[in-house]
Design a protein around this motif. Structure first.
Motif, PDB file in Angstrom:
ATOM      1  N   UNK A 140      -7.006  27.716  29.419  1.00 48.40           N
ATOM      2  CA  UNK A 140      -5.876  27.680  30.362  1.00 48.40           C
ATOM      3  C   UNK A 140      -6.258  26.915  31.633  1.00 48.40           C
ATOM      4  N   UNK A 141      -7.483  27.155  32.105  1.00 46.58           N
ATOM      5  CA  UNK A 141      -7.957  26.458  33.307  1.00 46.58           C
ATOM      6  C   UNK A 141      -7.988  24.950  33.084  1.00 46.58           C
ATOM      7  N   UNK A 142      -8.509  24.527  31.941  1.00 43.89           N
ATOM      8  CA  UNK A 142      -8.585  23.097  31.640  1.00 43.89           C
ATOM      9  C   UNK A 142      -7.185  22.485  31.575  1.00 43.89           C
ATOM     10  N   UNK A 143      -6.283  23.185  30.906  1.00 40.89           N
ATOM     11  CA  UNK A 143      -4.925  22.667  30.752  1.00 40.89           C
ATOM     12  C   UNK A 143      -4.213  22.585  32.100  1.00 40.89           C
ATOM     13  N   UNK A 144      -4.425  23.613  32.931  1.00 37.47           N
ATOM     14  CA  UNK A 144      -3.760  23.662  34.235  1.00 37.47           C
ATOM     15  C   UNK A 144      -4.215  22.510  35.126  1.00 37.47           C
ATOM     16  N   UNK A 145      -5.475  22.157  35.017  1.00 39.69           N
ATOM     17  CA  UNK A 145      -6.021  21.082  35.843  1.00 39.69           C
ATOM     18  C   UNK A 145      -6.033  19.729  35.138  1.00 39.69           C
ATOM     19  N   UNK A 146      -5.542  19.717  33.905  1.00 41.54           N
ATOM     20  CA  UNK A 146      -5.495  18.485  33.108  1.00 41.54           C
ATOM     21  C   UNK A 146      -6.883  17.876  32.914  1.00 41.54           C
ATOM     22  N   UNK A 147      -7.853  18.758  32.713  1.00 46.82           N
ATOM     23  CA  UNK A 147      -9.204  18.297  32.407  1.00 46.82           C
ATOM     24  C   UNK A 147      -9.337  18.136  30.894  1.00 46.82           C
ATOM     25  N   UNK A 148      -9.916  17.057  30.427  1.00 50.03           N
ATOM     26  CA  UNK A 148     -10.176  16.947  28.989  1.00 50.03           C
ATOM     27  C   UNK A 148     -11.191  17.991  28.563  1.00 50.03           C
ATOM     28  N   UNK A 149     -11.114  18.417  27.323  1.00 48.66           N
ATOM     29  CA  UNK A 149     -12.050  19.434  26.833  1.00 48.66           C
ATOM     30  C   UNK A 149     -12.670  18.984  25.515  1.00 48.66           C
ATOM     31  N   UNK A 150     -13.823  19.544  25.216  1.00 46.34           N
ATOM     32  CA  UNK A 150     -14.547  19.241  23.981  1.00 46.34           C
ATOM     33  C   UNK A 150     -14.958  20.546  23.330  1.00 46.34           C
ATOM     34  N   UNK A 151     -14.659  20.687  22.046  1.00 42.50           N
ATOM     35  CA  UNK A 151     -15.106  21.844  21.283  1.00 42.50           C
ATOM     36  C   UNK A 151     -16.502  21.543  20.757  1.00 42.50           C
ATOM     37  N   UNK A 152     -17.499  22.281  21.239  1.00 45.74           N
ATOM     38  CA  UNK A 152     -18.899  21.998  20.893  1.00 45.74           C
ATOM     39  C   UNK A 152     -19.393  22.839  19.717  1.00 45.74           C
ATOM     40  N   UNK A 153     -18.475  23.549  19.045  1.00 43.87           N
ATOM     41  CA  UNK A 153     -18.887  24.480  17.989  1.00 43.87           C
ATOM     42  C   UNK A 153     -19.769  23.813  16.951  1.00 43.87           C
ATOM     43  N   UNK A 154     -19.344  22.667  16.459  1.00 40.30           N
ATOM     44  CA  UNK A 154     -20.089  21.993  15.390  1.00 40.30           C
ATOM     45  C   UNK A 154     -20.657  20.653  15.847  1.00 40.30           C
ATOM     46  N   UNK A 155     -20.835  20.514  17.117  1.00 40.41           N
ATOM     47  CA  UNK A 155     -21.370  19.270  17.672  1.00 40.41           C
ATOM     48  C   UNK A 155     -22.807  19.458  18.141  1.00 40.41           C
ATOM     49  N   UNK A 156     -23.607  18.453  17.922  1.00 46.91           N
ATOM     50  CA  UNK A 156     -24.942  18.437  18.509  1.00 46.91           C
ATOM     51  C   UNK A 156     -24.817  18.010  19.970  1.00 46.91           C
ATOM     52  N   UNK A 157     -25.885  18.182  20.733  1.00 49.46           N
ATOM     53  CA  UNK A 157     -25.900  17.746  22.128  1.00 49.46           C
ATOM     54  C   UNK A 157     -25.606  16.252  22.192  1.00 49.46           C
ATOM     55  N   UNK A 158     -26.203  15.492  21.289  1.00 48.42           N
ATOM     56  CA  UNK A 158     -26.017  14.043  21.294  1.00 48.42           C
ATOM     57  C   UNK A 158     -24.561  13.668  21.034  1.00 48.42           C
ATOM     58  N   UNK A 159     -23.904  14.385  20.126  1.00 45.24           N
ATOM     59  CA  UNK A 159     -22.510  14.090  19.813  1.00 45.24           C
ATOM     60  C   UNK A 159     -21.594  14.439  20.982  1.00 45.24           C
TER      61      UNK A 159
END
Length: 283
Positions: free
Chosen positions: A240-259
């Motif tokens: 909700x915070x990201x959406x309210x401020x229009x910040x892009x977000x990344x789901x890191x669940x299946x991502x490596x640090x490099x990705x």
């Protein structure tokens, strides 16, 4: 039918730090299921005598040889040793350098470790690392506007390692943790220059990560910090915070640090391109 594991020796020879040949080797090895390599990294190899010592070690633990050597004499000497032993010997940059040389109508400078020169780019990375370490986990929020990137997210969503990785690429990266029932620092609302990116992850996975962390610290693992319902609420509030401020977000669940870092770098590039287009239109 399960793949039978195979173990072998792999020799990585470099006239510099060995980072390039090691990275390429590991990127290739992960594509071979059931194959495990004992890496022998030979770095800063710059004399014939050193090549001969490496060859003696290769003869003891025989295995393929990958190298990054710019000196032709050293390369020929290493290849001759491998030919005598009947082992493959591959210069991982040779084809690339040859192709680029033909295209650019130019010869290489033959300078070992040139990518690690102490130039402005190098000192820029050092400066970025100092900034990142000083602005880890919500520290020193008074100068957040000096950052290139600010990562925001709940605890244990890979903010710190991602920032350190970005700093090694010359990006000044700060991170601000989202703490339940504690509003983000006011300085975060005031920043104008940095790209702010929110990180999210799967609540169940986050619970497991937090429990493992507390277990390593020999602390109580059954708290609100690891309660699934509370963590789900944390993640919902973060979104909700990201959406309210229009910040892009990344789901890191299946991502490596490099990705994750690569995705952030792409965002930065698009942002800079858009800013450049605006400047051209107003010029």
């Amino acid at each position: 039918m399960p793949v039978r594991a195979r173990n072998f020796h792999l020799h990585l020879v470099s006239d510099s730090t060995g980072e390039t040949v090691t990275s390429v080797a590991r990127a290739c090895l992960v594509q071979f299921e059931g194959v495990f390599a004992t890496e022998h990294v030979w770095s800063l190899i710059r004399t014939p005598a050193q090549i001969d010592k490496v060859a003696d070690a290769i003869e003891v633990n025989r295995g393929p040889v990958l190298y990054t050597l710019v000196d032709h004499e050293l390369r020929d000497r290493l290849r001759e040793h491998c030919r005598r032993l009947g082992l493959p010997c591959v210069g991982i940059l040779d084809q690339v350098m040859s192709t680029l040389g033909v295209h650019f109508h130019s010869k290489t400078a033959m300078w070992p470790g040139r990518q690690h020169a102490l130039d402005d780019e190098y000192f820029g990375r050092i400066d970025a690392m100092h900034y990142t370490l000083a602005h880890d986990d919500g520290q020193s929020t008074h100068d957040l506007d000096d950052a290139d990137v600010i990562l925001v997210g709940p605890s244990r969503t890979s903010k710190t390692p991602t920032c350190v990785y970005l700093a090694n690429r010359g990006i000044k990266a700060a991170n601000v943790p989202l703490v339940p029932k504690v509003p983000p620092p006011e300085e975060l609302d005031a920043v104008q220059r940095p790209l702010i990116v929110g990180l999210v992850t799967d609540p169940e996975r986050l619970v497991q990560i937090r429990r493992n962390r507390l277990h390593l610290l020999q602390q109580e693992t059954e708290t609100d910090y690891t309660d699934l319902e509370h963590v789900q609420e944390e993640m919902q509030n973060a979104r909700r915070l990201y959406a309210r401020n229009r910040w892009p977000s990344i789901d890191v669940t299946r991502r490596s640090i490099e990705e994750t870092a690569a995705a952030i770098l792409q965002m930065l590039d698009r942002r800079r391109e858009a800013a450049g287009s605006v400047r051209m239109e107003t010029a």
